[in-house]
Design an enzyme around this catalytic site. Structure first.
Site: not given
Length: 460
Positions: A233, A267
């Site tokens: 990720e 993010c």
């Protein structure tokens, strides 16, 4: 002797120094974790789920401790830090309730044989985790992995070492076996070599990383060489698309939350605000006014909405992105400078007239910086939203949800939200596309990522 030093980003002052482990101590930890992992795999899944229920209660009981650690180590406002702990506890409840069913054998009807699919523990999983959500990032991966029957070696970011050790201790307090969740204390200068060596180790079954693209490339390539499962990720530059028929006031209010949560250090924060030209002025006015009203200050004080950046180098990176974007033609609407005084504070900043070729548009901006771009219509909005190497989340705002879905289908991302802010939820898969990574966390996909999907065939 190498050491790990944590620093309070609100003051720039040292907090605690930890002795970094040498190769011998890491080897001892791996062996103990491997032994604990093998034993845990034999525990019935219902019992594993009960231990995770107990962990949820333990997290809630220690929410203030964990929140203050996050505020002290990486500058997260206390209200957000407490929310992070509660989200982790809710995720523990979800997997304790649903994990055994998701992992249950799936029968397959085949004439002449008894056949089924089993989801069995993978083994010991190495997790390389970032600092921006010191509790949630770990728990998001760890909770489903524990219910699945795996052990965990945690290499957390060095600036949240206190949080990592606290989580390890709380796992034991909740009744999980000692060494099943093990924090590795590795000096920053040794991390790359140590992680590569661990991935090659036959006792490590798989690896997951949340972090930068550079770190993801190193971990992904090492896992590939070792033929081991990996989940990455990585970065994000999420688009927040406002169509011509959107409720502008509602969209602008949501945009502030979408960009500036965790002081912009996420993010899945919206980074690029792509707004139809017909509503651009109204959206920009409302957005800038709300950004200017944000309260920046000590993350431990009630009312603080924006804390410091976690490190001074992150603040310098934001400053570079602002200066280079303005030099390339962007307009500075508010902010744009570090705050004077101690700590690593930066003014909440909005740039207008951004476009591809500017750092604020092309790069991941990890801090309180928003970039507004104008689109002449839906087709240009789609083109601008896709003009990125990342593909994590997407938010589309419109009075017609069907139109929002149609636009979203034309933009590449791991998740698409219409008239809502991008967020993770334990009931839904989470992950990215393109340079935002691969694999999925959460929901049924997340708990099965680190299992051996095994076929059984028993003939009559």
């Amino acid at each position: 002797m190498s050491t790990i030093q944590t620093v309070n980003p609100a003051t720039g002052q040292p907090i605690t120094s930890y002795e970094a482990w040498d190769a011998e101590r890491i080897e001892t930890a791996v062996q103990r974790a491997h032994t604990a992992s093998r034993a845990w795999a034999l525990v019935p899944v219902t019992e594993r789920a009960q231990r995770v229920t107990d962990l949820a209660q333990t997290l809630r009981a220690h929410a203030d401790q964990l929140a203050h650690l996050a505020a002290q180590e990486m500058g997260k406002p206390l209200a957000e830090a407490r929310g992070e702990v509660e989200k982790s506890a809710l995720t523990a409840d979800y997997y304790a309730r649903n994990g055994p069913g998701i992992l249950a054998d799936e029968r397959v009807a085949i004439d002449g044989a008894e056949t089924w699919i089993a989801y069995e523990p993978a083994g010991l999983v190495l997790a390389v985790m970032p600092w921006n959500f010191p509790v949630w990032q770990v728990m998001r991966f760890a909770l489903p992995s524990l219910v699945a029957g795996n052990g965990i070696l945690l290499k957390h970011a060095s600036n949240v070492t206190g949080s990592a050790l606290a989580l390890q201790e709380l796992c034991v307090q909740a009744g999980l076996p000692e060494h099943l969740v093990t924090t590795l204390l590795i000096a920053d200068t040794d991390v790359s070599e140590a992680v590569a060596r661990l991935i090659e180790d036959d006792r490590i079954a798989a690896v997951t990383l949340t972090g930068s693209n550079r770190a993801g490339a190193a971990v992904g390539s090492a896992a590939g060489r070792a033929a081991k499962k990996s989940v990455l990720e990585l970065g994000g530059s999420d688009a927040f698309v406002v169509l011509a028929d959107a409720d502008v006031e509602r969209a602008a209010a949501a945009a502030v939350k979408a960009r500036f949560t965790n002081s912009g250090q996420s993010c899945v924060c919206a980074k690029r605000f792509i707004v139809h030209q017909n509503v651009a002025d109204a959206f920009t006015d409302a957005f800038v006014a709300a950004v200017q009203a944000l309260q920046t200050g000590d993350p431990r004080k009630p009312g603080t909405q924006i804390g410091p950046l976690a490190r001074d180098d992150l603040r310098k990176a934001i400053q570079r992105q602002v200066e280079e974007s303005v030099a390339a033609g962007a307009r500075l609407l508010t902010g744009g400078k570090p705050l004077p005084g101690e700590g690593f504070f930066y003014q909440p900043t909005v740039l207008a007239d951004t476009k591809p070729g500017m750092p604020a548009f092309d790069e991941e901006t990890f801090g309180p910086l928003a970039a507004i771009a104008i689109a002449a219509g839906d087709d240009e909005a789609v083109r601008l939203a896709n003009a990125t190497s990342f593909g994590l989340g997407l938010s589309v705002w419109t009075a017609a949800p069907a139109r929002g879905i149609e636009v979203a289908r034309r933009i590449t991302s791991g998740a698409a939200f219409v008239n809502a802010i991008v967020a993770s939820d334990p009931r839904l898969p989470f992950g990215g596309t393109k340079r935002s990574g691969y694999g999925r966390e959460l929901a049924s996909a997340g708990i099965r990522e680190f299992t051996n999907t095994r076929t059984y065939w028993v003939s009559d």
